[in-house]
Design an enzyme around this catalytic site. Structure first.
Site, mmCIF file in Angstrom:
data_model
loop_
_atom_site.group_PDB
_atom_site.id
_atom_site.type_symbol
_atom_site.label_atom_id
_atom_site.label_comp_id
_atom_site.label_asym_id
_atom_site.label_seq_id
_atom_site.Cartn_x
_atom_site.Cartn_y
_atom_site.Cartn_z
ATOM 1 N N CYS A 297 -11.604 2.407 -11.840
ATOM 2 C CA CYS A 297 -12.723 1.725 -11.202
ATOM 3 C C CYS A 297 -12.307 1.111 -9.874
ATOM 4 C CB CYS A 297 -13.251 0.634 -12.132
ATOM 5 S SG CYS A 297 -14.375 -0.513 -11.341
ATOM 6 N N CYS B 16 24.420 13.024 13.549
ATOM 7 C CA CYS B 16 24.600 12.477 14.890
ATOM 8 C C CYS B 16 23.841 11.156 14.971
ATOM 9 C CB CYS B 16 24.074 13.474 15.918
ATOM 10 S SG CYS B 16 24.459 13.063 17.624
#
Length: 369
Positions: free
Chosen positions: A51, A342
């Site tokens: 709901c 990196c």
């Protein structure tokens, strides 16, 4: 029971239309999102928890949540109405769109909160409301949300809190359709009927039984971190370069950064969150001018994401808990992994081996014995 209550409210909205005022239907319902202030600085998350009156009310309790809109998503019928969705024929689910300030609350916390306010073991509906339109689901909008949702679900499964398997699906978000006006803010405008429905639905009894006092705790329960520091706080804590790299996905100059040529033994942690990321034992000279590693120190502290910013596809690397940009990973590294992480020095803090114990990272000291 919910359908009967909603139908009586719908009749009131239709009566308004007969007096010359337009009830919220079709595209007119988009007005709700337009009412949310400062939308350009907010993010959204979409959840289905049965709901939507209840789910909306639950998410509105969270500091940092600016607005919650009830609606429908996940189905095939364009712009469905409430009665169509209730029929179970459209494939849509009752859901909410949560508008939140990422400087005040994290998506990870929203996930933690979601699990504590639904029954994720029921794939036939939620509590008294039956049918797929009332089942629970998490709808992700990008890869990062998907990853965080999967991780959060795994933590719940591993916690042993629930007695039955977690069946809540994690699905890509399609179109979110706002629900009719009489559904928005229902818990406030019809508080007596809402409380009666919520109590008799079995929702609160289930949640109290499973979570107890933790149900509405503003601290994460499933091992997530508190909300990320605000951008204002980070600007105070970080140098301009560190902020640009970690928060704006910038890149520092090669050969002119703190750790590209650092050969001392020790570990590298996230500059902001402190989570362990890389070790000098995996560091190598890549010739690129940035710190490079063949692998992470702790794989679970790293997330990867597709990056198309430079007209090419790269793989971005971020810290999991801090959600800070670190750099990129490539498959042109040396053995044994063939990978090259990196990483920007500005995203890291180096802890020498002799300081590991004092800094709280003593578990990594054996790496350098």
């Amino acid at each position: 029971m919910k359908n009967l209550i909603a139908t009586s409210l719908a009749l009131g909205v239709l009566a308004i239309g007969s007096l010359g005022m337009t009830p919220f239907r079709g595209t007119a319902r988009a007005a709700f999102a337009e009412r949310i202030p400062n939308r350009e600085s907010l993010r959204t998350a979409v959840f289905a928890g049965g709901c939507f009156w209840c789910t909306e009310a639950d998410f509105e309790k969270i500091p940092g949540v600016v607005g919650v809109i009830s609606g429908y998503t996940g189905g095939q019928t364009p712009d469905p109405g409430y009665e169509e969705v209730c029929s179970g024929q459209t494939g849509h689910m009752e859901a909410v769109q949560v508008w939140y300030d990422p400087e005040k609350v994290s998506y990870s916390f929203l996930l933690d909160w979601f699990w504590r306010h639904v029954d994720p073991t029921d794939d036939g509906g939620s509590f008294v409301d039956r049918g797929g339109q009332y089942a629970s689901a998490i709808f992700y909008q990008d890869e990062q949300q998907r990853q965080l949702a999967e991780e959060s679900k795994s933590r719940l499964e591993d916690s042993g809190i629930l007695k039955s398997p977690v069946v809540t699906p994690i699905l890509p978000l399609g179109t979110f359709y706002e629900a009719e006006a009489y559904h928005q803010g229902y818990h406030e405008r019809n508080s007596t009927r809402y409380r009666s429905y919520r109590c008799s639905s079995g929702r609160d009894a289930f949640l109290r039984n499973v979570w107890g006092d933790k149900k509405d705790s503003m601290e994460p329960v499933l091992g997530t971190n508190p909300a990320k520091p605000s951008q204002e706080e980070l600007r105070c804590r970080l140098t301009p370069l560190q902020f640009k790299v970690t928060q704006e996905e910038g890149t520092e100059p090669p050969f002119d950064n703190e750790y590209w040529d650092n050969h001392a033994p020790g570990i590298y942690v996230d500059r902001v969150s402190g989570e362990p990321l890389f070790s000098s034992t995996h560091k190598f000279d890549s010739g690129t001018g940035w710190p490079s590693f063949t692998q992470p120190l702790e794989k679970e502290n790293i997330t990867t994401h597709e990056d198309r910013k430079l007209l090419s596809v790269r793989t971005e690397v971020r810290s999991r808990q801090g959600d800070n940009h670190l750099g990129h990973v490539f498959d042109d590294g040396p053995n044994p992994t063939g990978m090259r992480y990196c990483i920007n020095s500005a995203a890291l803090r180096f802890i020498p081996k002799e300081d590991l114990e004092a800094e709280g990272y003593g578990d990594y000291a054996p790496l350098f014995e």
